[in-house]
Design an enzyme around this catalytic site. Structure first.
Site, PDB file in Angstrom:
ATOM      1  N   ALA A  47      -5.139  -1.900   1.951  1.00 46.11           N
ATOM      2  CA  ALA A  47      -5.693  -3.252   2.015  1.00 46.11           C
ATOM      3  C   ALA A  47      -4.600  -4.286   1.802  1.00 46.11           C
ATOM      4  O   ALA A  47      -3.521  -3.973   1.307  1.00 46.11           O
ATOM      5  CB  ALA A  47      -6.782  -3.405   0.952  1.00 46.11           C
ATOM      6  N   CYS A  48      -4.902  -5.516   2.184  1.00 47.26           N
ATOM      7  CA  CYS A  48      -3.956  -6.618   2.014  1.00 47.26           C
ATOM      8  C   CYS A  48      -3.656  -6.843   0.533  1.00 47.26           C
ATOM      9  O   CYS A  48      -4.533  -6.672  -0.283  1.00 47.26           O
ATOM     10  CB  CYS A  48      -4.539  -7.899   2.602  1.00 47.26           C
ATOM     11  SG  CYS A  48      -4.608  -7.819   4.379  1.00 47.26           S
ATOM     12  N   PRO A  49      -2.448  -7.206   0.193  1.00 43.80           N
ATOM     13  CA  PRO A  49      -1.345  -7.530   1.105  1.00 43.80           C
ATOM     14  C   PRO A  49      -0.373  -6.370   1.348  1.00 43.80           C
ATOM     15  O   PRO A  49       0.734  -6.610   1.806  1.00 43.80           O
ATOM     16  CB  PRO A  49      -0.632  -8.640   0.342  1.00 43.80           C
ATOM     17  CG  PRO A  49      -0.774  -8.238  -1.104  1.00 43.80           C
ATOM     18  CD  PRO A  49      -2.059  -7.463  -1.217  1.00 43.80           C
TER      19      PRO A  49
END
Lengths: 407, 76
Positions: B13-15
């Site tokens: 998942a981000c970042p």
């Protein structure tokens, strides 16, 4: 790295409302269709939170939600999507070339639906506050959110002043930054008089934006007086920029006809000055830029492409063949003189079976093939020899002339 | 000779994909291609946005439903 070459019937440049609609029409017409979008599918509409005037959605729709539906529908009809930038195009000639950094696409037709973007001031801090962070480009979209607030409008054209007046229905105070001397604006006189007498509107003359300031959200705009160089900080809740619109047409300069602002010029069939190249949506020189009008453009462009490609195929696979000589009767079904000659043409059709391929082209339906043959006047007979135009007869079409021509 | 490097960011998942991309691209030379594999739609936004802002060539390909490959050609 060696570039791949891929062939398509039609390449659509731009994945906003116009491009997606064109994609739906082309895909449904069973054309091998590629849509190239440089960032995210949906275009400018996705920056709008609430779209309340697109018919069919009485409860309103979000820009993103509506465009996702368009996208889904285009995919359903087999449209291929590539998310990348178009680097260059070569549109002259029958095969159109569209280049991205990894691939060279060859297409029979191209639809330009590359849209545009609102012009920015270029002032310090601007990047950080665009769209939902305080800098808006659409009063219709964001006015209600500014009820009871103070907003700054930048610009003095018709859009700026009219949208500014619309904002006074919601905001407590609408401050307008005008580039010109006191009392001078770019808008029409009626709007100017109304704006000047509107008690909620206030004008700061001779100014441009120097800086956008704030933390999470914009809370001040620092203007600069061009004459005195004085910096004027203005506390605001939102800022609306109405300083023009920039169509994405740089790569078409010198190729496609455009107006002074860079918008592409088309006719009502969405045809540009180059055969087989069409334009649709905000990139066109048009009266009203809305999702609803982009959809109309896209539908017409898609339909035009389908007709254009069908015509090209007829032209090459039936008319300009070298295996057998040909004779083309170019006529107009509503013209009595053309109809009178039909029995004669039919006679030759029957007599020449297996020797000369006879084709009838009705310009009442479409002038496309006649144009390719260079025919401007009907009735007209064109003979084809070795895949090339041999003779063109426009005057005195009669038994003897035809007989001599198909000799 | 330009090379192609694949960066697996599946399930991340981000970042994370963005940071990994930034680091991976640092090690490449101009003309090289980095292929970032992602299945998180937020990375599909911020990775290409960053790469474009840096001036690199970017193309996104949907390889499967909800899976993408971001092609980044290092330009400087």
């Amino acid at each position: 790295m060696e570039k791949k070459v891929e062939k398509y019937d039609v390449v659509i440049i731009g994945g906003g409302a116009a491009g997606l609609t064109a994609g739906i029409y082309c895909g449904r017409a069973r054309l091998k269709t590629l849509l190239i979008e440089k960032s995210l599918v949906g275009g400018l509409a996705t920056y709008t939170n609430e779209i309340e005037n697109y018919p069919g959605f009485p409860e309103g729709a979000t820009g993103l939600g509506l465009m996702e539906l368009f996208h889904k529908q285009a995919k359903k009809f087999g449209v291929t999507f590539k998310l990348t930038d178009v680097k260059s195009v070569n549109l002259e000639g029958e095969t159109k070339i569209v280049e991205t950094f990894r691939t060279t696409y060859e297409a029979k037709a191209v639809i330009v639906a590359s849209g545009g973007k609102p012009r920015l001031t270029g002032a310090k801090g601007e990047d950080g506050f665009l769209y939902d962070k305080g800098i808006s480009f659409c009063a219709t979209c964001d006015a209600a959110a500014n009820t009871g607030k103070t907003v700054l409008v930048v610009g003095s054209g018709d859009a700026a002043i009219e949208e500014g007046m619309f904002l006074t229905k919601f905001a407590d105070k609408v401050i307008v930054s005008v580039l010109h001397d006191t009392g001078k604006m770019d808008c029409n006189e009626i709007a100017k008089a109304q704006a000047m007498s509107n008690p909620k509107m206030e004008f700061i003359w001779n100014t441009v934006v120097h800086e956008f300031a704030g933390e999470e959200r914009l809370n001040a705009v620092i203007l600069k007086n061009l004459k005195t160089e004085e910096l004027i900080p203005v506390k605001v809740d939102s800022c609306f920029l109405f300083i023009g619109y920039l169509p994405n047409t740089d790569i078409f300069k010198g190729m496609l006809d455009m107006n002074r602002g860079g918008y592409l010029i088309t006719n009502e069939k969405m045809e540009t000055n180059i055969e087989g190249v069409f334009a649709a949506g905000d990139v066109r020189d048009k009266f009203l830029k809305q999702v609803a009008t982009a959809v109309g453009d896209g539908a017409i462009a898609g339909y035009s492409v389908e007709k254009y490609i069908a015509e090209s195929e007829t032209f090459h696979s039936q008319i300009m063949r070298s295996d057998m000589p040909g004779m083309v009767y170019v006529w107009n079904a509503v013209d009595p003189k053309c109809r009178e000659l039909l029995p004669l043409i039919e006679k030759y059709e029957a007599a020449l079976v297996g020797k000369v391929r006879v084709t009838r082209v009705d310009v009442y339906k479409s002038a496309g093939i006649a144009t390719r043959l260079g025919v401007t006047q009907v009735p007209c007979i064109v003979t084809i020899k070795d895949g090339k135009i041999d003779r063109v007869i426009t005057d005195n079409i009669c038994d003897e002339e035809i007989a001599a021509a198909v000799e | 000779m330009a090379k192609e490097v694949t960066l697996d960011c599946m399930g991340e998942a981000c970042p994370v994909p963005l940071i990994k991309t930034e680091n991976a691209l640092k090690k490449l030379t101009v003309g090289d291609m980095l292929i970032v594999q992602i299945d998180h739609s937020c990375a599909m936004k911020n990775v290409p946005e960053w790469a474009r802002k840096e001036g690199h060539n970017v193309e996104i390909e949907e390889v499967d439903d909800g899976e993408w490959e971001i092609f980044i050609e290092k330009t400087k």
